[in-house]
Write an enzyme that holds these catalytic residues in place. Structure first.
Site, mmCIF file in Angstrom:
data_model
loop_
_atom_site.group_PDB
_atom_site.id
_atom_site.type_symbol
_atom_site.label_atom_id
_atom_site.label_comp_id
_atom_site.label_asym_id
_atom_site.label_seq_id
_atom_site.Cartn_x
_atom_site.Cartn_y
_atom_site.Cartn_z
ATOM 1 N N HIS A 185 0.830 -1.249 -0.104
ATOM 2 C CA HIS A 185 0.070 -0.068 0.039
ATOM 3 C C HIS A 185 0.925 1.315 0.079
ATOM 4 O O HIS A 185 0.290 2.393 -0.477
ATOM 5 C CB HIS A 185 -1.045 -0.003 1.202
ATOM 6 C CG HIS A 185 -2.324 0.563 0.918
ATOM 7 N ND1 HIS A 185 -2.751 1.628 0.170
ATOM 8 C CD2 HIS A 185 -3.474 0.210 1.370
ATOM 9 C CE1 HIS A 185 -3.745 1.862 0.017
ATOM 10 N NE2 HIS A 185 -4.406 0.961 0.619
ATOM 11 N N ALA A 186 2.187 1.138 0.155
ATOM 12 C CA ALA A 186 3.148 2.458 0.254
ATOM 13 C C ALA A 186 3.271 2.742 -1.043
ATOM 14 O O ALA A 186 3.446 3.806 -1.358
ATOM 15 C CB ALA A 186 4.342 2.192 1.055
#
Length: 461
Positions: free
Chosen positions: A139-140
């Protein structure tokens, strides 16, 4: 070198062995449309070429103990696509249960941060002759919109489309040096007091403004006011997944009949499925469940970073038996929620996440999980429901028609259920993710989605 934003970095800081913060996409492919037929070696070779042409797939994290600010992205000088592309077969008989169990196992594996943060698994052996692709991205590195965009870069509109030429304007993350990282981190750290002073006035007035709106009946549900359910506990590292596919034409027919939005129908459908799922377990609460709904701000935010979203809390109407009344309530409530969320500002979450500190966030989250504190305080929100728009036309991945694309988001301690929806070619593809210990029969919820939509269709006729 490209510095991560605070919101991007928060997904790194909050990750633990049990709270895994990557997202997945299960892509089911009809390989009968591939010119010349499906051959694994050819498929992977062409997929490798397309992956290499996308900068986001080649960047890796760059950090140091001397860095006082968030990590950075740099071009991986030793990028090897073979470390990311894998081949696996689903166990016999190769049905949906076996595919979901395999995907849950792969989703339970933490990603290697020393290489670019993505994996793809080509899954063969499905009973109907299809081939599946499970894509994992941290998700980064993506949010819902950018994740859909990355997959779109790999696809085409016709089965015989040639490989695209490399985009001359596509900019990689660049190289990085320890000096640049350290000096830039020091300057960023030194500027934090000024940035906090700018963000503080809006943060200080947030609670009074929320209270005033609540007194007028114009506020979204406050955090920590949701009823407790079986999936609102501490999570483990074991993921369970399920999926469903709904008819978008039916959703639009309900939308037109009741004068609501597609998202209203999606939320009412999820509410109906949850109502049945919880009632069958004798745990349907009298109060409505509350969902956190991510809202993309890509079009309105000027902040840097990959993740560009805010979040709003909305009631799902699970306490309402009549489907038409549930949908009408969802429409009225969502109008209030959207207005309240807009008044908070599109960049509120992004601005305050800039002050996230890895030592504080990481240590606190590990203690929070190990002490099972999510089970000792009121529930923040019951689940996450995300709706990502996709193309209304067919897509082809290396000649294979995409027959389904099920997105799957992360779960958190205390928020052990994620329902993500993506439209594609006349279908709504739904991906559900939970923790095996909290929802061992997640298929019961997935199978309740289509009947929940059908009750809305009947109410609209």
């Amino acid at each position: 070198m490209e510095r991560l934003s605070g919101l991007d970095s928060a997904f790194l800081y909050l990750e633990t062995p049990t709270q895994l913060l990557h997202v997945c996409a299960l892509v089911v492919l009809d390989v009968s449309t591939i010119p010349g037929g499906y051959h694994h070696e050819t498929f992977v070779a062409e997929l490798s070429e397309r992956v290499r042409a996308v900068p986001n797939f080649r960047r890796r994290l760059f950090d140091s103990t001397f860095n006082l600010d968030h990590p950075a992205w740099v071009e991986d000088p030793e990028f090897d696509v073979d470390r990311h592309l894998h081949r696996i077969a689903v166990p016999a008989p190769g049905g949906r249960d076996e595919l979901a169990e395999l995907c849950g196992h792969l989703a339970s594996r933490k990603m290697d941060r020393t290489v670019p943060l993505w994996e793809m698994w080509v899954i063969e052996g499905l009973a109907d002759g299809s081939v599946a692709l499970l894509a994992k991205l941290h998700h980064a590195n993506v949010d819902g919109v950018t994740g859909a965009g990355l997959l779109a870069h790999l696809c085409s509109l016709t089965p015989d489309a040639p490989l695209p030429d490399p985009d001359p304007d596509a900019r990689g993350a660049g190289d990085g040096s320890l000096v640049d990282l350290t000096v830039g981190g020091l300057l960023g750290f030194a500027s934090r007091p000024l940035r906090m002073a700018r963000a503080l006035p809006g943060g200080v007035t947030l609670l009074p403004r929320w209270i005033r709106r609540a007194r007028r009946g114009e506020a979204m549900p406050a955090p920590f006011t949701a009823p407790r359910t079986s999936f609102n506990g501490a999570i483990t590292g074991h993921r369970t997944v399920a999926y469903a596919q709904l008819d978008l034409a039916a959703v639009k027919a309900v939308k037109n009949a009741f004068g609501v939005t597609v998202n209203d129908v999606v939320l009412a459908t999820v509410a109906g499925a949850l109502r049945r799922y919880l009632a069958d377990r004798d745990e349907l609460p009298g109060d409505p469940l509350v969902a956190m709904v991510p809202v993309s701000v890509h079009d309105v935010s000027d902040r840097p970073g990959t993740n560009q979203f805010s979040g709003m809390f909305t009631q799902l109407g699970t306490h309402v038996d009549d489907p038409a009344a549930r949908l009408s309530q969802a429409r009225d409530h969502n109008m209030i929620v959207k207005s309240h969320n807009a008044s908070l500002g599109a960049t509120l979450l992004q601005d305050w996440s800039q002050f996230a500190a890895p030592a504080v966030f990481g240590g606190a989250m590990r203690a929070y999980g190990s002490l099972r504190l999510a089970e000792r305080h009121p529930v923040v929100t019951n689940l996450i429901v995300s709706n990502v728009p996709g193309p209304p036309i067919p897509l082809y991945l290396l000649g294979a028609r995409v027959s389904a694309l099920h997105p799957m988001g992360p779960i958190f301690h205390g928020i052990g259920l994620n329902v993500t929806v993506m439209s594609l070619d006349g279908k709504l593809n739904v991906g559900l993710v939970s923790c095996r210990e909290l929802a061992p029969r997640l298929w019961d919820l997935a199978d309740a989605l289509d009947p929940a939509l059908e009750t809305l269709v009947e109410a609209a006729s």
